[in-house]
Design a protein around this motif. Structure first.
Motif, PDB file in Angstrom:
ATOM      1  N   GLY A  22      30.128 -33.345  23.698  1.00 22.46           N
ATOM      2  CA  GLY A  22      31.061 -33.527  24.728  1.00 22.46           C
ATOM      3  C   GLY A  22      30.544 -32.561  25.909  1.00 22.46           C
ATOM      4  O   GLY A  22      29.683 -31.940  25.927  1.00 22.46           O
ATOM      5  N   LEU A  23      31.556 -32.771  26.950  1.00 24.88           N
ATOM      6  CA  LEU A  23      31.668 -31.939  28.067  1.00 24.88           C
ATOM      7  C   LEU A  23      32.631 -30.630  27.935  1.00 24.88           C
ATOM      8  O   LEU A  23      33.825 -31.390  27.680  1.00 24.88           O
ATOM      9  CB  LEU A  23      31.720 -32.726  29.263  1.00 24.88           C
ATOM     10  N   LEU A  24      32.648 -29.628  28.212  1.00 24.06           N
ATOM     11  CA  LEU A  24      33.243 -28.394  28.103  1.00 24.06           C
ATOM     12  C   LEU A  24      33.265 -27.520  29.415  1.00 24.06           C
ATOM     13  O   LEU A  24      32.229 -27.875  30.111  1.00 24.06           O
ATOM     14  CB  LEU A  24      33.098 -27.516  27.186  1.00 24.06           C
ATOM     15  N   CYS A  25      34.327 -26.814  29.667  1.00 28.03           N
ATOM     16  CA  CYS A  25      34.192 -25.881  30.887  1.00 28.03           C
ATOM     17  C   CYS A  25      33.430 -24.918  30.492  1.00 28.03           C
ATOM     18  O   CYS A  25      33.011 -24.658  29.370  1.00 28.03           O
ATOM     19  CB  CYS A  25      35.501 -25.322  31.175  1.00 28.03           C
ATOM     20  N   HIS A  26      33.040 -24.031  31.546  1.00 30.86           N
ATOM     21  CA  HIS A  26      32.018 -22.836  31.305  1.00 30.86           C
ATOM     22  C   HIS A  26      32.498 -21.756  30.195  1.00 30.86           C
ATOM     23  O   HIS A  26      31.728 -21.464  29.481  1.00 30.86           O
ATOM     24  CB  HIS A  26      31.676 -22.333  32.702  1.00 30.86           C
ATOM     25  N   ALA A  27      33.746 -21.419  30.257  1.00 34.78           N
ATOM     26  CA  ALA A  27      34.491 -20.596  29.215  1.00 34.78           C
ATOM     27  C   ALA A  27      34.430 -20.932  28.024  1.00 34.78           C
ATOM     28  O   ALA A  27      33.978 -20.422  27.028  1.00 34.78           O
ATOM     29  CB  ALA A  27      35.895 -20.249  29.703  1.00 34.78           C
ATOM     30  N   CYS A  28      34.764 -22.165  27.753  1.00 33.72           N
ATOM     31  CA  CYS A  28      34.838 -22.677  26.362  1.00 33.72           C
ATOM     32  C   CYS A  28      33.439 -23.068  25.950  1.00 33.72           C
ATOM     33  O   CYS A  28      33.109 -22.882  24.690  1.00 33.72           O
ATOM     34  CB  CYS A  28      35.437 -24.056  26.395  1.00 33.72           C
ATOM     35  N   ASN A  29      32.527 -23.451  26.828  1.00 30.65           N
ATOM     36  CA  ASN A  29      30.816 -23.606  26.220  1.00 30.65           C
ATOM     37  C   ASN A  29      30.528 -22.206  25.869  1.00 30.65           C
ATOM     38  O   ASN A  29      29.671 -22.175  24.971  1.00 30.65           O
ATOM     39  CB  ASN A  29      30.387 -24.107  27.246  1.00 30.65           C
ATOM     40  N   LEU A  30      30.787 -21.159  26.572  1.00 37.84           N
ATOM     41  CA  LEU A  30      30.233 -19.564  26.384  1.00 37.84           C
ATOM     42  C   LEU A  30      30.588 -19.271  24.941  1.00 37.84           C
ATOM     43  O   LEU A  30      30.245 -18.537  24.126  1.00 37.84           O
ATOM     44  CB  LEU A  30      30.391 -18.778  27.433  1.00 37.84           C
ATOM     45  N   GLY A  31      32.262 -19.553  24.788  1.00 33.15           N
ATOM     46  CA  GLY A  31      32.876 -19.172  23.628  1.00 33.15           C
ATOM     47  C   GLY A  31      32.372 -19.949  22.481  1.00 33.15           C
ATOM     48  O   GLY A  31      32.036 -19.086  21.419  1.00 33.15           O
ATOM     49  N   ILE A  32      32.061 -21.012  22.236  1.00 33.59           N
ATOM     50  CA  ILE A  32      31.283 -21.697  21.142  1.00 33.59           C
ATOM     51  C   ILE A  32      30.066 -21.105  20.951  1.00 33.59           C
ATOM     52  O   ILE A  32      29.774 -20.995  19.563  1.00 33.59           O
ATOM     53  CB  ILE A  32      31.531 -23.253  21.451  1.00 33.59           C
ATOM     54  N   GLY A  33      29.253 -20.949  22.115  1.00 40.05           N
ATOM     55  CA  GLY A  33      27.999 -20.438  21.826  1.00 40.05           C
ATOM     56  C   GLY A  33      27.990 -19.062  21.257  1.00 40.05           C
ATOM     57  O   GLY A  33      27.043 -18.721  20.505  1.00 40.05           O
ATOM     58  N   HIS A  34      28.691 -18.452  21.595  1.00 42.27           N
ATOM     59  CA  HIS A  34      29.110 -16.872  20.870  1.00 42.27           C
ATOM     60  C   HIS A  34      29.443 -16.815  19.641  1.00 42.27           C
ATOM     61  O   HIS A  34      28.969 -15.814  19.001  1.00 42.27           O
ATOM     62  CB  HIS A  34      29.961 -16.104  22.006  1.00 42.27           C
ATOM     63  N   PHE A  35      30.159 -17.962  19.161  1.00 41.35           N
ATOM     64  CA  PHE A  35      30.626 -17.906  17.755  1.00 41.35           C
ATOM     65  C   PHE A  35      29.649 -18.568  16.891  1.00 41.35           C
ATOM     66  O   PHE A  35      29.758 -19.046  15.795  1.00 41.35           O
ATOM     67  CB  PHE A  35      31.764 -18.821  17.918  1.00 41.35           C
TER      68      PHE A  35
END
Length: 339
Positions: A303-316
């Motif tokens: 899907g498409l996410l905003c910059h903050a949500c995309n970074l959060g999922i990536g860090h987890f």
């Protein structure tokens, strides 16, 4: 003492056929008479007397080969058919060679060729005399005729060379091009040559000179250079907006294997908002630019996410257990607000 010679004196004998003195004889005949007798069965010299060259005389020595009419007589050093004007030879003692492909063309057309005009065989067979396969070179338009003798007058710069090109186009500021070696060339002729190489008919396309990049205010897609910006790549101006869209398509194709149409369809399906926080995307704000979220193990787009949500999922590390622990941690460790 007189030295005696054992070499016999030359004996002159007479040919019994022609009566000429000839030595040595062969069966009582001189060499020419012997050869005529061996070839034709008679020593009598026979030669076809032709008052003038006629079509019947030419066709008599031609054979048909497909669509060609091949000459079987003598040829010149270039391999083209020729014969001798025998009437002129008998009357004045002068030998004049006649090129039969030129004679056949003049006889078929009914007009005499000008001096210097060439006749060629379109079938590429030099012995062919078929009128359908004979063509002549035409003078180029815009050129002055040759001299009275039909000879080229050397590298003389005539007035028409200063006024028009070899194909008759007048020299103007639009079609004149001067290369670094100071040689002139016609832009119209160059464009026509390029179209012919592409299999196009130049007569069906109107030539117009392309504007220089300094005179062009918009790009090919209609973007105003003054509004979107541009840069010079050494040859022409490049629109920054068009370049950004091109790089965007390349980035989607290389990184995620999706086309721009798929990206726009996914954006419409999410109602132009982040799939997690439901914040509306804004391309002018960096943190609200839509980011493509994909699985790092399978590469599948989720899907498409905003910059903050995309970074959060990536860090987890895309680990649901970590996300659940983080939710539990927030619920237990965050102090409740005072009532």
């Amino acid at each position: 003492m007189v030295r005696q010679s054992h070499i016999p004196a030359t004996v002159e004998k007479t040919c019994e056929a022609c009566g000429k003195k000839y030595s040595p004889l062969r069966y009582g005949k001189c060499q020419p008479c012997y050869r005529r007798n061996a070839r034709y069965g008679s020593t009598e010299y026979k030669r076809e007397e032709v008052e003038d060259i006629t079509l019947a005389f030419v066709l008599k020595k031609c054979t048909e080969s497909g669509e060609c009419l091949l000459w079987t007589g003598t040829v010149n050093k270039e391999g083209r058919p020729q014969t001798t004007d025998r009437k002129l030879w008998r009357e004045e003692g002068k030998a004049r060679q006649i090129l039969l492909h030129r004679w056949m063309y003049e006889h078929h057309v009914g007009e005499a060729l000008r001096k210097g005009q060439q006749v060629k065989q379109t079938c590429r067979n030099k012995r062919c005399l078929s009128p359908a396969h004979l063509s002549t070179s035409q003078p180029r338009p815009g050129r002055a005729p040759l001299g009275e003798a039909g000879q080229y007058k050397g590298r003389q710069r005539r007035e028409d060379d200063l006024e028009r090109c070899a194909n008759g186009h007048e020299w103007t500021d639009e079609n004149l091009y001067i290369d670094p070696n100071r040689r002139r060339s016609c832009r119209i002729c160059q464009a026509a040559s390029h179209m012919r190489r592409q299999g196009k008919d130049p007569s069906e396309h109107e030539w117009r000179r392309r504007k220089s990049w300094e005179d062009t205010l918009k790009c090919v897609n209609g973007h105003l250079y003054a509004g979107v910006g541009w840069y010079f790549n050494g040859e022409a101006r490049v629109c920054r907006k068009c370049f950004a869209e091109k790089e965007r398509k390349r980035w989607l194709r290389v990184s995620y294997g999706m086309a721009l149409e798929d990206f726009e369809a996914l954006l419409t399906a999410q109602n132009f908002a982040c799939e997690i926080c439901a914040v509306t995307f804004d391309p002018d704000v960096r943190d609200l630019t839509p980011c493509v979220d994909h699985s790092h193990s399978t590469g599948q787009v989720r899907g498409l996410l905003c910059h903050a949500c995309n970074l959060g999922i990536g860090h987890f590390k895309d680990d649901p257990e970590r996300l659940r622990s983080a939710i539990k941690y927030l619920e237990t460790s965050t102090p409740e607000a005072d009532q």
